[in-house]
Design an enzyme around this catalytic site. Sequence first.
Site, mmCIF file in Angstrom:
data_model
loop_
_atom_site.group_PDB
_atom_site.id
_atom_site.type_symbol
_atom_site.label_atom_id
_atom_site.label_comp_id
_atom_site.label_asym_id
_atom_site.label_seq_id
_atom_site.Cartn_x
_atom_site.Cartn_y
_atom_site.Cartn_z
ATOM 1 N N ASP A 90 0.962 -1.128 0.264
ATOM 2 C CA ASP A 90 -0.271 0.068 0.100
ATOM 3 C C ASP A 90 0.828 1.311 -0.156
ATOM 4 O O ASP A 90 1.994 1.073 0.341
ATOM 5 C CB ASP A 90 -0.903 -0.011 1.297
ATOM 6 C CG ASP A 90 -2.116 0.956 1.073
ATOM 7 O OD1 ASP A 90 -2.273 1.658 0.051
ATOM 8 O OD2 ASP A 90 -2.848 1.088 2.048
ATOM 9 N N ASP A 125 -3.604 7.296 -3.913
ATOM 10 C CA ASP A 125 -5.036 7.788 -4.138
ATOM 11 C C ASP A 125 -5.588 8.633 -3.032
ATOM 12 O O ASP A 125 -4.768 8.208 -1.752
ATOM 13 C CB ASP A 125 -5.744 6.591 -4.566
ATOM 14 C CG ASP A 125 -5.788 5.424 -3.519
ATOM 15 O OD1 ASP A 125 -4.825 5.251 -2.913
ATOM 16 O OD2 ASP A 125 -7.027 4.883 -3.153
ATOM 17 N N ALA A 194 -11.643 2.977 0.171
ATOM 18 C CA ALA A 194 -12.483 3.643 1.311
ATOM 19 C C ALA A 194 -13.890 3.072 1.772
ATOM 20 O O ALA A 194 -14.868 3.573 1.711
ATOM 21 C CB ALA A 194 -12.723 5.128 0.580
ATOM 22 N N CYS A 277 -13.986 -24.735 16.967
ATOM 23 C CA CYS A 277 -13.056 -24.716 15.887
ATOM 24 C C CYS A 277 -12.064 -25.952 16.095
ATOM 25 O O CYS A 277 -11.822 -26.226 17.283
ATOM 26 C CB CYS A 277 -12.261 -23.440 15.658
ATOM 27 S SG CYS A 277 -10.737 -23.329 14.596
ATOM 28 N N CYS A 279 -8.965 -26.003 14.482
ATOM 29 C CA CYS A 279 -7.524 -25.647 13.908
ATOM 30 C C CYS A 279 -6.670 -25.919 15.001
ATOM 31 O O CYS A 279 -7.016 -26.452 16.283
ATOM 32 C CB CYS A 279 -7.382 -24.087 13.774
ATOM 33 S SG CYS A 279 -7.316 -23.223 15.247
ATOM 34 N N CYS A 282 -7.053 -24.341 18.621
ATOM 35 C CA CYS A 282 -8.377 -24.991 19.371
ATOM 36 C C CYS A 282 -8.388 -26.383 19.708
ATOM 37 O O CYS A 282 -8.787 -26.501 20.748
ATOM 38 C CB CYS A 282 -9.504 -24.292 18.505
ATOM 39 S SG CYS A 282 -9.399 -22.681 18.174
HETATM 40 ZN ZN LIG Z 1 -9.091 -22.371 16.032
#
Ligand SMILES: [Zn+2]
Length: 490
Positions: A90, A125, A194, A277, A279, A282
């Site tokens: 950016d 911009d 924006a 979750c 993952c 978790c």
């Molecule tokens: Zn997780």
Amino acid sequence: MSSRFDIIHKDVAGRIGRLTTPHGIVETPTVMPVINPNLQTVKPSEMKDFGAEILITNSYIIYRKEELREKALKDGLHALLDYEGPIMTDSGSFQLSVYGEVEITNEMIIDFQQKIGTDIGVPLDIPTPPDVHFRRAEEEMEITIERLKAARKMVAGDGMLLAGPVQGSTYPELREGCARTLSEVGFDIYPFGAVVPLMESYRYADLVDVIAASKKGLDPTAPVHLFGAGHPMMFALAVALGCDLFDSAAYALYAKDRRYITSRGTYHVDNLKYLPCSCPVCISHSAEELKKAHNCTELLARHNLYVTFGEVREVKQAIWEGNLLELVEQRCRSHPRMLDALKQMYTYSGWLEELDPASKSTFFYCGPESSKRPEVLRFGEQLDRFNIAGSALIRSSPVKSESLYDNVLVFKPPFGSYPLELAEIYPLNAEVLRAPDHESLEQAYLNTIRLAELNPDAQFTFLVQDRSDHPLLKKLGGMDNFTVVYSQSE
Ligand SMILES: [Zn+2]
């Protein structure tokens, strides 16, 4: 200029695509984790493990800090971050929007991004916030366009890709016009700028308007980046509208605030009794352990990344299977403002219908909003293809007497009535409610009225197998070539 974006699969306005950058090919849709060069919760070199294919960082932050600037100029951006894959940078526009000024010019930051070897650079911009006066939005958009044209002249060849951010605040005509002008100049990707204030205030329906207007001004095959969108809850919606790239600072910012992201919304970790979750974070911690962990922020950031890329894959699979709208309709039920956005999206069904593949997997009716899907609209627009002569029976399920008629038509909300031969063809093979809701009946009756009007010489008999007192059924019964018969199931 040859396009560096190839579309390999489509559903609604969404697509799976391949964007070629100097440091490799990125498969979209995807999310770019935001890397803060000063503060890294998760190391850039680890990002691939979560599923990231491209990162985004801020060239202005690097430029402003001498130590970072010197290293980036000497060794390159990829060495600075210790990451060999594609990196977008950016330009400082965000800082410009927050602080009102920056210490660089457009030319300086474009030159800097080229020198440090960024894969996708962004000009300076002006991100005009929502709801400002029209004159201001227009003036700032014109300055943005001038700067983008200047940047385009500086960046040529097959090196750095150049982004052309579409601005125009909340004025659809400015967004569309800006996108059209930038399209004529030619950029490699088109960020929609924006929009963060809209998302922060849950104005998802307004966000739909901004995306739709901006998309309409672009070549439909151009890659689009929804700048600042990082919550997985809205990926499916934004992808269905034709966005390809997202960026997430949210994974780290939310973690800092002890917030736990899911594809349905966000929890405060201190309110979690369970971790919904699976993952690696978790399954190796209980909710209590996560709350008390000395590295809770880092663990939350990791969980947030896993969930974010899990949703990216879910969206991609939905595009692959052709059931993206079913996923959108499910995700949009996670917050009333998202449901507003879904309804708003279907006000653009005419536009979506032009982009939507004509055939895909089974249409699943997910609720009243499904009655406004592009497929239903397309069916309604093609009613004049049915030429019906003689007697015609319209029924929901097979009846013994149907051999007595010249034509047999199936009545299936939300579509309406269609020849039996088409029953197995998409989307008429849809899975729908056994007891149709008001909205789907209304759409089906409207299309049936239209069909009777288009075939004035045919004589229709409508066998109504469910008791319905819908006012449009009365209207049907009053038509000259139409008889409504209530059956007690034959
Ligand atoms: Zn997780």
